[in-house]
Design a protein around this motif. Sequence first.
Motif, short mmCIF file in Angstrom:
data_model
loop_
_atom_site.label_atom_id
_atom_site.label_comp_id
_atom_site.label_asym_id
_atom_site.label_seq_id
_atom_site.Cartn_x
_atom_site.Cartn_y
_atom_site.Cartn_z
N ASP A 209 0.83 -1.20 0.00
CA ASP A 209 0.00 0.00 0.00
C ASP A 209 0.87 1.26 0.00
O ASP A 209 2.06 1.22 0.37
N SER A 210 0.28 2.37 -0.41
CA SER A 210 0.98 3.65 -0.42
C SER A 210 0.12 4.71 0.27
O SER A 210 -1.11 4.62 0.28
N THR A 211 0.78 5.69 0.83
CA THR A 211 0.14 6.83 1.47
C THR A 211 0.81 8.10 0.97
O THR A 211 2.04 8.17 0.93
N VAL A 212 0.02 9.09 0.59
CA VAL A 212 0.57 10.39 0.24
C VAL A 212 0.27 11.35 1.38
O VAL A 212 -0.88 11.51 1.80
N VAL A 213 1.30 11.99 1.92
CA VAL A 213 1.14 12.94 3.01
C VAL A 213 1.64 14.30 2.57
O VAL A 213 2.47 14.41 1.66
N LEU A 214 1.12 15.34 3.21
CA LEU A 214 1.49 16.71 2.88
C LEU A 214 2.49 17.26 3.88
O LEU A 214 2.34 17.05 5.08
N PRO A 215 3.51 17.97 3.41
CA PRO A 215 4.44 18.62 4.34
C PRO A 215 3.73 19.74 5.11
O PRO A 215 2.80 20.36 4.62
N HIS A 216 4.22 19.99 6.31
CA HIS A 216 3.68 21.04 7.17
C HIS A 216 4.79 22.01 7.53
O HIS A 216 5.91 21.61 7.82
N ALA A 217 4.46 23.30 7.57
CA ALA A 217 5.42 24.29 8.04
C ALA A 217 5.59 24.16 9.55
O ALA A 217 4.67 23.77 10.27
N ASP A 224 10.14 22.12 5.78
CA ASP A 224 8.82 21.59 6.11
C ASP A 224 8.98 20.17 6.64
O ASP A 224 9.98 19.49 6.36
N TYR A 225 7.97 19.72 7.38
CA TYR A 225 8.00 18.39 7.99
C TYR A 225 6.83 17.55 7.49
O TYR A 225 5.74 18.06 7.25
N PHE A 226 7.06 16.25 7.35
CA PHE A 226 5.97 15.33 7.01
C PHE A 226 5.97 14.18 8.00
O PHE A 226 7.01 13.83 8.58
N VAL A 227 4.80 13.60 8.21
CA VAL A 227 4.63 12.48 9.14
C VAL A 227 3.72 11.46 8.48
O VAL A 227 2.69 11.82 7.89
N GLY A 228 4.06 10.20 8.59
CA GLY A 228 3.21 9.12 8.09
C GLY A 228 3.26 7.94 9.04
O GLY A 228 4.27 7.73 9.73
N VAL A 229 2.18 7.18 9.08
CA VAL A 229 2.12 5.99 9.93
C VAL A 229 1.67 4.81 9.08
O VAL A 229 0.63 4.86 8.42
N ALA A 230 2.46 3.74 9.09
CA ALA A 230 2.10 2.53 8.36
C ALA A 230 0.89 1.87 9.02
O ALA A 230 0.76 1.91 10.25
N PRO A 231 0.01 1.24 8.24
CA PRO A 231 -1.11 0.51 8.84
C PRO A 231 -0.60 -0.60 9.76
O PRO A 231 0.53 -1.08 9.59
N ALA A 232 -1.41 -0.99 10.72
CA ALA A 232 -1.04 -2.07 11.63
C ALA A 232 -0.73 -3.33 10.83
O ALA A 232 -1.41 -3.66 9.86
N GLY A 233 0.32 -4.01 11.22
CA GLY A 233 0.69 -5.25 10.55
C GLY A 233 1.72 -5.11 9.45
O GLY A 233 2.14 -6.10 8.86
N THR A 234 2.12 -3.86 9.16
CA THR A 234 3.15 -3.66 8.15
C THR A 234 4.10 -2.57 8.63
O THR A 234 4.00 -2.09 9.76
#
Length: 243
Positions: A209-217, A224-234
């Motif tokens: 799977d893929s997730t697109v996240v937006l950078p934040h000031a 800028d900073y970005f944060v992402g969390v993998a789904p449970a189990g991966t």
Amino acid sequence: MTQTDIALLLADAADEVEIGIAPVQAVMRAGRRRRARRWAVAAATAVVLAGSTGATLAVTGLPGGGRHDKGATVATQGRHADRPHLTEVARGTDHGTGWRVEISVWDPPRDKAEADRQLEAMRRYGIDARVLPERSHLVGMTSHYASLYYGDEPLRPIMFDTGERRDYVAGSAAVIPLAGKNVDGALRLVVGTVDKTARQVRLTWKNGDSTVVLPHAAAGSPADYFVGVAPAGTSYLTSKVIM
């Protein structure tokens, strides 16, 4: 040349590069010797991000989902060496436990007296003594910390650096387990910096799977900073900046 310096050079030559696992304690010790260098990553894996163009993917796997404005939530404005500029860049819930990622940017002290006050303020804020800069490296330098609050656990620094402002716009990230008490858990939480021209970051997980996240000031930061969390189990696999 440090591992991070090498990673930044590799980013110019490859679209997607993954750096091998680095022991947290070893990185902590090395960070003490490189207080005025680029990002020291207090994490299990360092990631190189490279710019590219590409189609936008649906946002999945990130608590809350959807788009977020790039505006920062600022707790402190103006110059205060003993009070950081605070910006919350992400929050969510993991198995019923709330978490949030906060960026603290500390203005450069003008002299050793201000540096002493700043170090004390950093301790009160909750920064681990192992990642605190030495006083001699603080004067005239800005300090940046990306930290995780998970439930009622103490603040956990994820990325940290003390140096000149131009050093912070680096396409790199830290990847760590989300729950601090489970240090051997899956590398699910990704926190990183990108240039302010970046539009999105595409994160790919090991389940495909893929997730697109937006950078934040972040207040006080040129990156800028970005944060992402993998789904449970991966867990995390690769990252790619979409310019």
